[in-house]
Structure formats: structure tokens, C-alpha cells
Design an enzyme around this catalytic site. Structure first.
Site, PDB file in Angstrom:
ATOM      1  N   LYS A   1       0.246  -0.725  -0.112  1.00 14.88           N
ATOM      2  CA  LYS A   1       0.364   0.219   0.561  1.00 14.88           C
ATOM      3  C   LYS A   1       0.785   0.974   0.071  1.00 14.88           C
ATOM      4  CE  LYS A   1      -3.220   2.024   2.484  1.00 14.88           C
ATOM      5  NZ  LYS A   1      -4.371   2.090   3.917  1.00 14.88           N
TER       6      LYS A   1
ATOM      7  N   LYS B   1      -2.250  -1.420  -3.477  1.00 13.17           N
ATOM      8  CA  LYS B   1      -3.090  -0.457  -3.613  1.00 13.17           C
ATOM      9  C   LYS B   1      -2.318   0.789  -3.574  1.00 13.17           C
ATOM     10  CE  LYS B   1      -6.162   1.991   0.098  1.00 13.17           C
ATOM     11  NZ  LYS B   1      -6.503   2.008   1.059  1.00 13.17           N
TER      12      LYS B   1
HETATM   13  C1  PBG Z   1      -7.538   3.129   5.460  1.00 11.16           C
HETATM   14  C2  PBG Z   1      -7.608   3.153   4.754  1.00 11.16           C
HETATM   15  C3  PBG Z   1      -7.728   3.579   3.308  1.00 11.16           C
HETATM   16  C4  PBG Z   1      -8.195   3.385   1.781  1.00 11.16           C
HETATM   17  C5  PBG Z   1      -9.007   1.952   2.406  1.00 11.16           C
HETATM   18  N1  PBG Z   1      -8.489   1.893   3.577  1.00 11.16           N
HETATM   19  C6  PBG Z   1      -7.294   5.752   3.556  1.00 11.16           C
HETATM   20  C7  PBG Z   1      -5.905   5.476   3.593  1.00 11.16           C
HETATM   21  O1  PBG Z   1      -5.432   4.541   3.655  1.00 11.16           O
HETATM   22  O2  PBG Z   1      -5.745   6.729   3.276  1.00 11.16           O
HETATM   23  C8  PBG Z   1      -8.129   4.389   0.317  1.00 11.16           C
HETATM   24  C9  PBG Z   1      -9.622   3.762   0.144  1.00 11.16           C
HETATM   25  C10 PBG Z   1      -9.665   4.865  -1.234  1.00 11.16           C
HETATM   26  O3  PBG Z   1      -8.635   5.440  -1.649  1.00 11.16           O
HETATM   27  O4  PBG Z   1     -10.065   4.892  -1.817  1.00 11.16           O
HETATM   28  N2  PBG Z   1      -6.228   2.826   5.982  1.00 11.16           N
HETATM   29 ZN    ZN Z   2      -6.117   3.754   7.847  1.00  8.67          ZN
END
Ligand code: PBG
Ligand code: ZN
Length: 326
Positions: free
Chosen positions: A194, A247
Site C-alpha cells: 500500500k 493499492k
Molecule cells: C484506511 C484505508 C484507506 C483506504 C482504504 N483503507 C485510506 C488511507 O490509507 O488513507 C483508501 C481507499 C480509497 O482511496 O479509495 N487505512
Molecule cells: Zn488507516
């Protein structure tokens, strides 16, 4: 020298027969944002078609999802009260636990995934318990409460958990906690690779989870690093993850392919909020053929190696696959 390739494209039947990659409704997980309160169905301005909904509106929403032929959802919660440790996420009557129980009561056949993190539940908006001295999260304290959160979801009847906080050692911690409590058959889909991405901007509006200070660079990955991206996912495979994830998706197709070629686990991609918002804005501006670009994008995820696509477009894709108009 003879020519071959064009021959295989001229006849449409043969062209279809030779199509290598397919997008199916079964590939999708649809995100839902559940907000504490009643009679809430509020559209997010940067994400047209995406709503925060309250528990009493869930049944209609799930029926709509089922009618389209989708079978899986991932839940995010927006609690009434936030505090420094994200207590709502640790409580049997927190917003997500209630949502899971509710959905399972009227739609036991829907595959329910929960996002496991603390940024939506903490008043500071970071993904775990704070380490004030280092202005980041305390990794190991966050592991302890992550295990608690996982058991709350498991008891509520969730079908799969998806830890998204990028804490080191979280997969091993959760696997041990689940196994020790009789949930050895509950799968873990890890947000294993991520990136610290600007593409999450609109999500932080909808989930009300923007960090109140600093950023997530100390726990999320540098977008410039491919070797580290592979190492992060393989680390989670070794800790017992059942499904890996990359992601965001669209700007990281090379990362998806590379990890796919390195692991034997199934792979998910998260087609994130900023990617969704860009397509929607371009459609609104009248500068793209929205339906064709949408399906071309989904095919690209599959071609890059995705088995699962988490997407705010899932309902639209299902409609197009059903032959309905948007
Ligand atoms: C929580 C989380 C996030 C997303 C999914 N779970 C946000 C982040 O890490 O700031 C992002 C999903 C999206 O942008 O559609 N940790
Ligand atoms: Zn988070």
C-alpha cells in the site's frame, strides 16, 4: 516472411474467442461506508454515486447490490465518537460490528469483508495508537488492538478481514489471534503493498479519516520503490496472508504484474477513490467515452494480474455486463 497477427482479429467471432482476459461480476468487491445515525444517505461531492449510509438504509442497498448480481462488499465505518485509540472499533456494538450482524441477518449469502484499521475511529486520524515522540504510530501497541478489532469482526460474523494499516507483523498477529479463538477458517486479505498516495484524497473525505497532523509516509510505501513493493507483499505471504493486494491500482500496474509473477497467492487490487473521482470528473466534463474507458481500465487490472478488483465502479460494471445502461 508470412503475416499472422491481423488474421486473428478480422473476424469478430474469432477475435472474441481469442480474448485472453475477461472481466466478470465475480471479480468485484464493492465498498460501502456505514455511518452511525439514522436515515442517512449522503452523496460525497468528489465521488458522485458513492454514499455514506446509516444502518437502517443498509437493506435497500444490499438488495440493489444483489439484484445487479454482485456478491461481495467491503465495509468502512464512520463512528459517532472518535477517540485516541479508536474505541468504537474495539466494541461489540461499534458501527462495523453492528453492520456485519445486520447484513448477515437479512443477506447471509453476501460475502462480507471488513477493512481493519483505526484511521476512521481515532480523533487524530492516524491508522493506530500514536507514538507522540516520533510523530507516528506505535507499531506494536497497534498490533495489540488490531487483534482485538479482528476478533470483534469475527464474532459479528464477517467472512474475511482486510487489514489496511500497514503495521509490521500484523498478519502474523491476526492469524494467531484468529486461530487461538476458533476462527482458523477466516481468511485474511492483506493490504500488503500500500503506497503513500495522493489518490486516497476523496476517500478521506467520505471516511472522515484525514490525519489531523503529518502524513502516512512512515507506515505506507514510497511510490518510487518496486523492489520494496515486492518484499512487502512477500513478507505478508510468509506471515500467512491468504490474498495479497496492491493499492492504488491504475498507476501501479507494473507492481501488480511483478508481485503476481513472484507469488502463488491470489491478488487483489484497490481501484481507489482518486481514480474513481478522475473518471467521474472527466465524464462530467464531456471529455471521455466513460463506459469504454471504465471497461478498458478494469480489463487492464485483470491483464496486469488481478484476481479481485475492489472498486466504487462495481455496480456500474455489473450493469454494463448485464446489458443495462448506466
Ligand atoms: C484506511 C484505508 C484507506 C483506504 C482504504 N483503507 C485510506 C488511507 O490509507 O488513507 C483508501 C481507499 C480509497 O482511496 O479509495 N487505512
Ligand atoms: Zn488507516
Amino acid at each position: 516472411m508470412f503475416k499472422r497477427f491481423r488474421r486473428n482479429r478480422i473476424n469478430p467471432v474469432l477475435r472474441d474467442m481469442l480474448q485472453e482476459t475477461h472481466v466478470r461480476k465475480e471479480d468485484f468487491i464493492y465498498p460501502l461506508f456505514i455511518k452511525a445515525g439514522v436515515n442517512i444517505k449522503e452523496e460525497i461531492s468528489s465521488m458522485p454515486g458513492v454514499f455514506q449510509i446509516s444502518l437502517d438504509k443498509l437493506e435497500d442497498e444490499i438488495n440493489d447490490i444483489k439484484r445487479l448480481g454482485l456478491k461481495s462488499i467491503i465495509l468502512f465505518g464512520i463512528p459517532k465518537v472518535k477517540d485516541s485509540v479508536g474505541s468504537d472499533a474495539l466494541c461489540e456494538h461499534g458501527i462495523i460490528a453492528e453492520a456485519v450482524r445486520k447484513i448477515k441477518s437479512f443477506a447471509p449469502d453476501i460475502f462480507v469483508v471488513t477493512d481493519l484499521c483505526f484511521c476512521e475511529y481515532t480523533d487524530h486520524g492516524h491508522c493506530g495508537i500514536l507514538d507522540i515522540k516520533n510523530q507516528t504510530v506505535d507499531n506494536d501497541k497497534t498490533l495489540e488492538i488490531s487483534a482485538k478489532q479482528a476478533l470483534v469482526h469475527a464474532k459479528a460474523g464477517v467472512d474475511m478481514i482486510a487489514p489496511s494499516g500497514m503495521m509490521d507483523g500484523v498478519i502474523e498477529t491476526l492469524r494467531e489471534a484468529l486461530d487461538a479463538n476458533g476462527y482458523e477458517n477466516l481468511p485474511i486479505m492483506s493490504y500488503s503493498t500500500k503506497f503513500a498516495s495522493a489518490y486516497y484524497g476523496p476517500f478521506r473525505d467520505v471516511a472522515e479519516s484525514a490525519p489531523s497532523f503529518g502524513d502516512r509516509k512512515s507506515y505506507q510505501m514510497n511510490p518510487a520503490n518496486l523492489r520494496e513493493a515486492i518484499a512487502e507483499s512477500i513478507e505478508d505471504e510468509m506471515q500467512g496472508a491468504d490474498i495479497l493486494m496492491v493499492k492504488p491500482a491504475l498507476a501501479y500496474l507494473d507492481v501488480i504484474r511483478k508481485i503476481k509473477d513472484t507469488t502463488s497467492l491470489p491478488m487483489a487490487v484497490y481501484n481507489v477513490s482518486g481514480e474513481y473521482a478522475m473518471l467521474k470528473a472527466a465524464a462530467k466534463a464531456g471529455v471521455i467515452d466513460y463506459e469504454r474507458i471504465l471497461m478498458e481500465t478494469m480489463i487492464a487490472f485483470k491483464r496486469a494480474g488481478a484476481d479481485i478488483i475492489i472498486s466504487y465502479h462495481a455496480k456500474e460494471v455489473a450493469k454494463l455486463l448485464n446489458g443495462e445502461s448506466l
